[in-house]
Design an enzyme around this catalytic site. Structure first.
Site, mmCIF file in Angstrom:
data_model
loop_
_atom_site.group_PDB
_atom_site.id
_atom_site.type_symbol
_atom_site.label_atom_id
_atom_site.label_comp_id
_atom_site.label_asym_id
_atom_site.label_seq_id
_atom_site.Cartn_x
_atom_site.Cartn_y
_atom_site.Cartn_z
ATOM 1 N N SER A 208 -10.034 -14.291 61.854
ATOM 2 C CA SER A 208 -9.287 -14.301 63.118
ATOM 3 C C SER A 208 -8.834 -15.715 63.475
ATOM 4 C CB SER A 208 -10.162 -13.779 64.253
ATOM 5 O OG SER A 208 -10.603 -12.476 63.987
HETATM 6 N N1 SAH Z 1 -15.156 -11.757 62.238
HETATM 7 C C1 SAH Z 1 -14.347 -11.840 61.044
HETATM 8 C C2 SAH Z 1 -13.101 -10.983 61.186
HETATM 9 C C3 SAH Z 1 -12.737 -10.376 59.871
HETATM 10 S S1 SAH Z 1 -11.457 -9.155 59.966
HETATM 11 C C4 SAH Z 1 -14.014 -13.274 60.705
HETATM 12 O O1 SAH Z 1 -14.174 -14.152 61.547
HETATM 13 O O2 SAH Z 1 -13.643 -13.546 59.563
HETATM 14 C C5 SAH Z 1 -12.353 -7.718 60.431
HETATM 15 C C6 SAH Z 1 -13.415 -7.221 59.476
HETATM 16 O O3 SAH Z 1 -13.870 -5.973 59.965
HETATM 17 C C7 SAH Z 1 -12.930 -6.967 58.056
HETATM 18 O O4 SAH Z 1 -13.717 -7.707 57.161
HETATM 19 C C8 SAH Z 1 -13.123 -5.461 57.849
HETATM 20 O O5 SAH Z 1 -13.501 -5.087 56.543
HETATM 21 C C9 SAH Z 1 -14.234 -5.173 58.852
HETATM 22 N N2 SAH Z 1 -14.333 -3.772 59.283
HETATM 23 C C10 SAH Z 1 -13.340 -2.876 59.537
HETATM 24 N N3 SAH Z 1 -13.858 -1.688 59.912
HETATM 25 C C11 SAH Z 1 -15.224 -1.826 59.898
HETATM 26 C C12 SAH Z 1 -16.319 -0.965 60.177
HETATM 27 N N4 SAH Z 1 -16.148 0.321 60.538
HETATM 28 N N5 SAH Z 1 -17.574 -1.452 60.042
HETATM 29 C C13 SAH Z 1 -17.791 -2.740 59.668
HETATM 30 N N6 SAH Z 1 -16.796 -3.606 59.379
HETATM 31 C C14 SAH Z 1 -15.530 -3.169 59.499
#
Ligand code: SAH
Length: 210
Positions: free
Chosen positions: A51
């Site tokens: 993000s």
């Molecule tokens: N907090 C992270 C954001 C990554 S993007 C950072 O700072 O890098 C969001 C993430 O949510 C992705 O890696 C995706 O695979 C994960 N995601 C999506 N749906 C999900 C779910 N149901 N349970 C766990 N993770 C999930």
């Protein structure tokens, strides 16, 4: 970067200190390192993104984290938001559905000595195999089409969930759970964002046949 965040209205010193202390470039692949301190989302493995720093700051501030609070994060991704929460003094439990990211990011957070507990699973359900609930805070870092009931159940009464809700774009909401009944949940909006979608189930990447 932190001066820019302060100008944008991030006033929680705990957030600004954590974002000063945690180098964002540690969580970004070498190809994109030059963008680490720009306010942009950047591609990580498994077609996901880390993000924007401003989004991390807004979510972290809305979460109102205090030392030793139990925080559940859905969407470990690169581990940057996880590390920020650890630096803010939280006890962090984080769930990722992508096996590849779970393995890589758990190893990175361990190597950097962040004490988050990482889990492979479906964040719609919260943590099921081991129960650390109820949590003081829950943060969702992917776009949720709705507020998952299982997660609201795992939130303490008096606790706060920060969640981007919507399909194509999401409205960032903080939900304060003042009681068990939904009538006692107070929502506060924090504007519109665009996240990768929150998806069901775990995802294992398959090797392509030669
Ligand atoms: N907090 C992270 C954001 C990554 S993007 C950072 O700072 O890098 C969001 C993430 O949510 C992705 O890696 C995706 O695979 C994960 N995601 C999506 N749906 C999900 C779910 N149901 N349970 C766990 N993770 C999930």
């Amino acid at each position: 970067m932190c001066a820019r965040l302060a100008n944008m209205g991030i006033t929680d010193k705990n957030v600004l200190d954590a974002m000063t202390d945690v180098p964002r470039h540690w969580f970004i692949d070498s190809l994109h390192k030059s963008l680490a301190y720009e306010d942009v989302a950047i591609s990580i493995d498994c077609e996901q993104t880390i993000s924007r720093p401003s989004t991390v700051a807004i979510q972290s501030q809305a979460l109102e984290v205090k030392k030793d609070m139990k925080v559940l994060e859905v969407g470990t991704g690169s581990g940057y938001q996880t590390a920020i929460l650890c630096a803010m003094g939280a006890r962090v439990f984080t769930i990722e559905r992508q096996h590849g990211l779970f393995i890589k990011t758990k190893a990175l957070l361990d190597a950097l000595h962040y004490k988050a507990k990482c889990f492979l699973g479906d964040g719609y359900k919260g943590l099921t195999e081991v129960d650390y609930s109820p949590y003081d805070r829950i943060i969702i870092t992917c776009g949720a089409p709705y507020v998952p009931e299982a997660l609201m159940k795992q939130l303490k009464v008096g606790g706060i969930m920060v969640i981007p809700v919507g399909e194509q774009q999401q409205e960032m909401l903080s939900i304060t759970k003042n009681g068990e009944s939904p009538e006692e949940w107070i929502q506060k909006p924090y504007g519109n964002f665009k996240f990768v979608p929150m998806l069901d189930g775990r995802q294992f990447q398959h090797r392509r046949r030669p």
